[in-house]
Scaffold this motif. Structure first.
Motif, PDB file in Angstrom:
ATOM      1  N   ASP A 230       0.685  -1.442  -0.153  1.00 30.27           N
ATOM      2  CA  ASP A 230      -0.075  -0.429  -0.160  1.00 30.27           C
ATOM      3  C   ASP A 230       1.124   1.598   0.542  1.00 30.27           C
ATOM      4  O   ASP A 230       1.283   2.172   1.154  1.00 30.27           O
ATOM      5  N   THR A 231       0.825   1.768  -1.146  1.00 20.64           N
ATOM      6  CA  THR A 231       1.871   2.952  -1.251  1.00 20.64           C
ATOM      7  C   THR A 231       1.746   4.092  -0.632  1.00 20.64           C
ATOM      8  O   THR A 231       2.107   5.557   0.088  1.00 20.64           O
ATOM      9  N   GLU A 232      -0.092   4.455   0.125  1.00 20.94           N
ATOM     10  CA  GLU A 232      -0.549   5.456   0.467  1.00 20.94           C
ATOM     11  C   GLU A 232      -0.017   5.586   2.260  1.00 20.94           C
ATOM     12  O   GLU A 232       0.350   5.883   2.532  1.00 20.94           O
ATOM     13  N   LYS A 233       0.008   3.895   2.407  1.00 19.04           N
ATOM     14  CA  LYS A 233      -0.084   4.033   3.967  1.00 19.04           C
ATOM     15  C   LYS A 233       1.131   3.024   4.285  1.00 19.04           C
ATOM     16  O   LYS A 233       1.680   3.121   5.269  1.00 19.04           O
TER      17      LYS A 233
END
Length: 330
Positions: A230-233
């Motif tokens: 998960d690149t965002e988290k």
């Protein structure tokens, strides 16, 4: 499929090659590791630390015979009994014979000798999870193996570490969590972690060498099913289904699974099917790892007193205990 080549890390020092080439020929592979080679978290430099090496040899009896001629003073009292006895002791337990606290220039080194056969068995089957566990962490490959089977065994060991660790981790975890779990596999049940090792050892190894872990494991993580970054988290997410567990269990070495008893099955594939449906799969796997490591660490530690000799073993053990006390007070 491209041939696996163990990566070269940014830790270079001409002394590694000098040390390896000063020993008898016949090594199929040699690598350096530990805090005398890789700087760990909280460590300002490596030059005051003992450098650790593993020498993989094809014919232990011949190699020890030659090394006894050139470096008899490296050995304990066991040198009196000759290369046959030394090799027999080497092949017992985890298959390693260590000579610790050997002076080399202005440094101290410790080197372990293992046969090709014993290394391959541990890398693929995790018979002892000893040399395989050492190779779960980044090492400096001073002499890379020429044999394609040895390279395949190195890759198999890394894959097994990833998939075993995924079975032990929750559905969401960080990059550091993953590398710490991988690094912890061979310390699970190790008697030295109860008394004699730095209690922050695993965290210090990972945090001090996170970039090297990324280099070592990124190709395998990119090709692993049921795993998503998960690149965002900035965390991993994995599917925790029966199908995912079955996929990972296929890559857990059979020797580990043999420690898990089930009256319902007689084959490893049958056991994998049962475990994949068991929500306690992670706990049973952890117990199996603990039994494997506990057995090998006890016998290898006892053997170390013989191979190191009383005086050197006492000094080496005292240094370890000092680290252990220091880490508990942090």
């Amino acid at each position: 499929m491209a041939k696996f080549v163990y990566p070269k890390f940014g830790v270079t020092n001409p002394i590694y090659q000098k040390i390896v080439t000063s020993f008898p020929s016949g090594m199929q592979m040699a690598f350096a590791y530990g805090s005398g080679v890789f700087k760990q978290q909280g460590q300002t430099e490596t030059s005051q630390k003992m450098m650790d090496f593993i020498f993989v040899v094809n014919d232990p009896v011949s190699w020890h015979r030659q090394n006894l001629k050139e470096n008899a003073h490296h050995y304990s009292f066991l040198r009196r009994y000759g290369p046959g006895v030394i090799s027999a002791i080497q092949e017992s337990s985890a298959g390693l014979y260590f000579n610790p606290m050997v002076p080399f220039g202005d440094r101290l080194i410790k080197y372990g000798v293992i046969s090709n056969w014993a290394m391959a068995q541990d890398l693929v089957q995790w018979r002892h999870l000893y040399i395989s566990g050492r190779l779960h962490k980044p090492v400096v490959m001073v002499k890379s193996p020429d044999d394609e089977k040895a390279n395949d065994a190195l890759k198999t060991n890394l894959k097994s570490a990833v998939h075993t660790s995924l079975l032990l981790l929750p559905e969401k975890f960080t990059e550091v969590d993953l590398f710490m779990q991988i690094s912890s596999l061979s310390y699970t049940g190790d008697i030295r972690m109860s008394f004699g090792e730095d209690q922050n050892k695993v965290r210090n190894i990972v945090n001090g060498g996170i970039d090297n872990f990324r280099i070592l494991y990124k190709p395998l993580l990119l090709n692993s099913d049921f795993l998503h970054w998960d690149t965002e988290k900035k965390c991993f997410e994995q599917e925790y289904s029966h199908r995912a567990r079955r996929y990972h269990l296929d890559l857990v070495p059979g020797n580990i699974l043999r420690y898990i008893y089930s009256r319902e099955v007689e084959t490893l594939d049958g056991l994998r099917d049962v475990l994949a449906q068991d929500r306690q799969c992670n706990n049973k796997l952890y117990d199996a790892l603990q039994k494997t490591v506990s057995r090998s660490s006890k016998t290898q530690s006892a053997k170390g007193i013989l191979t190191g000799g009383f005086s050197r073993s006492t000094k080496y053990g005292a240094d370890k205990v000092k680290k252990w006390f220091g880490s508990r007070n942090k």
